[in-house]
Design a protein around this motif. Structure first.
Motif, mmCIF file in Angstrom:
data_model
loop_
_atom_site.group_PDB
_atom_site.id
_atom_site.type_symbol
_atom_site.label_atom_id
_atom_site.label_comp_id
_atom_site.label_asym_id
_atom_site.label_seq_id
_atom_site.Cartn_x
_atom_site.Cartn_y
_atom_site.Cartn_z
ATOM 1 N N TYR A 1 55.130 -6.156 27.814
ATOM 2 C CA TYR A 1 53.793 -5.617 27.563
ATOM 3 C C TYR A 1 53.281 -4.911 28.811
ATOM 4 O O TYR A 1 53.444 -5.399 29.937
ATOM 5 N N TRP A 2 52.669 -3.754 28.597
ATOM 6 C CA TRP A 2 52.021 -3.020 29.691
ATOM 7 C C TRP A 2 50.796 -2.330 29.124
ATOM 8 O O TRP A 2 50.830 -1.761 28.033
ATOM 9 N N SER A 3 49.698 -2.393 29.874
ATOM 10 C CA SER A 3 48.453 -1.821 29.381
ATOM 11 C C SER A 3 47.754 -1.059 30.491
ATOM 12 O O SER A 3 47.742 -1.499 31.648
ATOM 13 N N ALA A 4 47.188 0.085 30.114
ATOM 14 C CA ALA A 4 46.370 0.880 31.036
ATOM 15 C C ALA A 4 45.025 1.123 30.373
ATOM 16 O O ALA A 4 44.957 1.675 29.272
ATOM 17 N N VAL A 5 43.967 0.698 31.048
ATOM 18 C CA VAL A 5 42.606 0.853 30.524
ATOM 19 C C VAL A 5 41.848 1.776 31.461
ATOM 20 O O VAL A 5 41.744 1.503 32.665
ATOM 21 N N ARG A 6 41.346 2.870 30.892
ATOM 22 C CA ARG A 6 40.567 3.803 31.699
ATOM 23 C C ARG A 6 39.093 3.579 31.427
ATOM 24 O O ARG A 6 38.648 3.625 30.288
ATOM 25 N N GLU A 7 38.358 3.344 32.502
ATOM 26 C CA GLU A 7 36.912 3.173 32.412
ATOM 27 C C GLU A 7 36.281 4.132 33.400
ATOM 28 O O GLU A 7 36.095 3.808 34.578
#
Length: 731
Positions: free
Chosen positions: A242-248
């Motif tokens: 699993y890999w996640s990128a969250v842009r805020e």
């Protein structure tokens, strides 16, 4: 004379002659005893001397720091033994022992260990088994290493292959090995290798916590004399990977797993290029289980491209699946995202695309049908809803090209409600030759030309009962265009047959009302249909024609565009001219009149009783009407009156009494006069139509003979009546 061998007691000659013989034995015995005692003394004194020298020698060797050497004494003579790691150490030990008080001679029996470059050591762990191999600097070091390997209950083999040799790095080599063994035991399986002072460790960690702890130790300060040659411990397998990128806004936050430290750096570089000017917070951890690193990095680049379009969004990789979430800032960005989702990187697929499209205000949609194509425009709330609509349109218009110009947008009704409204619109549009369906929210507006009359009526009926959730249906649908515009009513055998077309429901109701009111409740066979294209004034012209058709015994009224034709037989003399004049007076251009009328011959004669019965039947099916409060006969009653004329002519010998009655509205005198005037008006009509006036009498009774209570409108209507009494005239 005394002989030389004679002995005499107490004489001197006894000492010189017999004395030695007497003392020899005791002397020898004493000497032997002395020697024995001396030997015993020497033997008993030697053990303490050697013990003392052994202790002194051990202390000396300990102080020199050369624990590999040992000394053995015979008396004060020492024999030095052991395997030395260096020639200088041998000299140092020998000299230290030679300079020890009490040591007479040192016999050097030490040897020099073979030198090994590099000085290697390895340990392989497989579950609870450890196999040792390589070199050790001393037996003491070997013993410490084996003991440490066995600590914790592991089975240790290979200690016989640990060869003592020179070449160990400076310092305590065994301590370095013990440090390495302690790290190896943290792995379910693995290997450590020391080459001189450089350590390499490999294997797979039990879990992420132990991997992180081991990595921190091995990359941190190591024991003196040790360097890290290679850290090849693999992290545990992550499933799913699993890999996640969250842009805020201006920050991209990473979590999950990366396959290697190099890959982590590549990820940071990739995102910096894809989303320039953003900061990156990396909370990822190393783990195994990723697809090939090259393919995985391509998926990361794809994620960066998607996040570049989403100021607030998330892209997740899970094994070979990609999920994209967020809200698109505009339609252009959403279109780019929607296009990109169709071309995921090799080995991956976009299994979730939950990007909220831009908000559309108002949320409108349009389906337009031309003669040879169907087009969709406006907004759809979701991909699934859009696909369902496309499928419905293609099914509803087989063989017709369907073009999709819709965009996904938010701000509309729930997808399932939108699909219901859109499906309803498609179904109605399929009944149009050309037209459109517009949806604003849940309000549907239909416009266009129906395929045929049946389709038009179906649309109108459907508009009255829309699907649940559709708030309103407005329709500007036209009936099918008819040319030439034809309408016809045929009267024959007591039945009416209606065919052709009418322009709308109101026109149809007006025509049906006239047929019911003016045609004495005759059976109506209505096969007419709705259709557009009627000329202006159609309804008025048709009603004028029906009024005159009601005066015919049989006949047909037809309208073809603006041409009205009335053909048939009249029931009363003079009716032909009257009908033609009335039509020409009523109809205005562009309508034209054509008639083919002839008077019907008088029917067979009947007696007064039969005649009275026939008159009663006519009055039971119709009512002679007058203008309100007046004796003027309503023109719509002429059809009934002409039939009464025709019937009364069949019984020329019968007398006819006509009586008028009112409903009691107004004073009695008024009602009396009104009833008399109405009876007289009917008598005059009959006489003018050819019934002999001497046969006719008229009387008025006002409201004096009601047939129903006057407290209801229905009762009043029954009381407003003209009655006929037919009987044989007195001779």
């Amino acid at each position: 004379m005394t002989s030389a061998g004679s002995r005499e007691p107490g004489g001197a000659s006894g000492l010189g002659g017999d004395a030695p013989r007497r003392w020899r034995w005791p002397l020898a015995a004493g000497l032997a005893l002395w020697c024995l005692l001396a030997g015993v003394m020497l033997l008993t004194a030697r053990d303490p001397i050697e013990a003392d020298l052994d202790a002194v020698a051990a202390d000396v060797l300990a102080r020199t720091g050369e624990s590999w050497a040992s000394a053995r004494f015979e008396g004060r003579d020492a024999t030095l033994e052991g395997e030395s790691l260096a020639e200088a150490a041998r000299v140092k030990v020998r000299e230290s022992l030679e300079n020890t008080f009490g040591v007479r001679v040192v016999h050097d029996r030490t040897t020099l260990l073979p030198e090994r470059r590099p000085f290697t050591f390895s340990a392989v762990k497989d579950a609870r088994n450890i196999v040792l191999d390589g070199y050790v600097p001393s037996a003491e070091a070997l013993a410490r290493i084996v003991a440490a390997a066995r600590l914790g209950g592991e089975t240790v083999t290979g200690q016989e292959r640990l060869v003592r040799a020179r070449g160990a790095p400076p310092g305590d080599f065994a301590s370095l090995v013990l440090f390495g063994l302690a790290q190896l035991k943290k792995l379910p399986s693995g290997r450590i290798t020391l080459a001189d002072g450089a350590i390499a460790i490999e294997g797979r960690a039990r879990d992420l916590a132990s991997y992180d702890a081991l990595s921190e130790i091995m990359h941190g300060p190591l024991p003196d004399g040790m360097t890290l040659a290679r850290f090849a411990v693999r992290p545990p397998v992550a499933s799913p990977f699993y890999w996640s990128a969250v842009r805020e806004g201006g920050v991209v936050r990473l979590s999950g797993f990366v396959p290697s430290a190099t890959a982590r750096a590549d990820v940071a570089a990739t995102l910096a290029v894809a989303i320039p000017g953003t900061g990156i917070t990396d909370d990822t951890r190393l783990a195994d289980g990723a697809p090939s690193t090259d393919l995985w990095l391509r998926a990361v680049r794809f994620a960066g491209q998607m996040l570049a379009q989403l100021p607030d969004g998330r892209v997740t990789l899970s094994d070979s699946s990609i999920a994209v979430e967020g809200a698109a800032p505009g339609f252009a960005a959403f279109d780019r995202l929607a296009a990109a989702r169709k071309t995921p990187p090799e080995g991956f697929q976009v299994t979730r695309f939950a990007v909220e499209p831009p908000r559309a205000v108002p949320f409108t949609w349009r389906l337009e049908r031309s003669a040879d194509a169907v087009g969709l425009q406006g907004f759809a709330p979701s991909d699934d809803a859009r696909r369902l609509l496309l499928d419905a349109a293609r099914a509803a218009f087989p063989g017709v090209p369907v073009t999709d110009g819709m965009k996904l947008a938010s701000g509309g009704p729930a997808p399932e409600l939108w699909v219901s409204a859109a499906g309803f619109a498609v179904a109605q549009l399929a009944r149009l030759r050309t037209g459109s369906a517009d949806i604003a929210g849940t309000q549907v507006t239909l416009a266009g030309e129906a395929l045929d009359s049946s389709a038009y009526l179906s649309i109108m009926q459907a508009a009255k009962v829309p699907p649940a959730g559709v708030t309103a249906v407005a329709t500007a649908v036209r009936p099918p265009a008819i040319s030439p515009y034809v309408f016809s009513v045929r009267r024959e055998g007591g039945e009416l047959t209606v065919s052709g077309f009418y322009p709308d429901a109101a026109a149809h109701a007006a025509l049906a009302g006239a047929l019911e009111r003016d045609f004495l409740r005759e059976k109506v066979n209505d096969v007419s249909s709705i259709g557009s294209g009627a000329p202006d004034g159609f309804v008025a012209a048709a009603l004028a024609g029906l009024l005159q058709l009601s005066r015919l015994g049989s006949g047909e009224l037809s309208l073809v565009d603006t041409q009205l034709r009335l053909a048939g037989s009249t029931l009363a003399p003079g009716a032909v001219a009257d009908i033609e004049a009335e039509l020409r007076r009523t109809l205005r251009p562009p309508f034209a009149v054509d008639t083919a009328l002839e008077a019907l011959a008088t029917g067979p004669a009947v007696d007064a009783a039969s005649c009275g019965r026939l008159v009663g039947e006519l009055l039971g099916r119709g009512t002679i009407r007058f203008a309100p409060g007046s004796s003027e006969i309503d023109r719509r009653s002429r059809g009934l009156l002409d039939r009464l004329v025709f019937t009364l002519k069949r019984c020329p010998s019968a007398a006819v009494r006509i009586s008028g009655h009112t409903d009691g509205i107004g004073d009695a005198e008024f009602n009396q006069r009104l009833s008399e005037a109405r009876a007289a008006a009917v008598l005059a009509y009959l006489a003018n139509a050819g019934v002999a006036s001497e046969r006719l009498t008229a009387a008025g009774y006002g409201a004096g003979q009601p047939v129903a209570p006057n407290d209801t409108e229905a009762g009043k209507a029954l009381n407003r009546r003209i009655e006929f009494e037919v009987k044989e005239r007195a001779s």
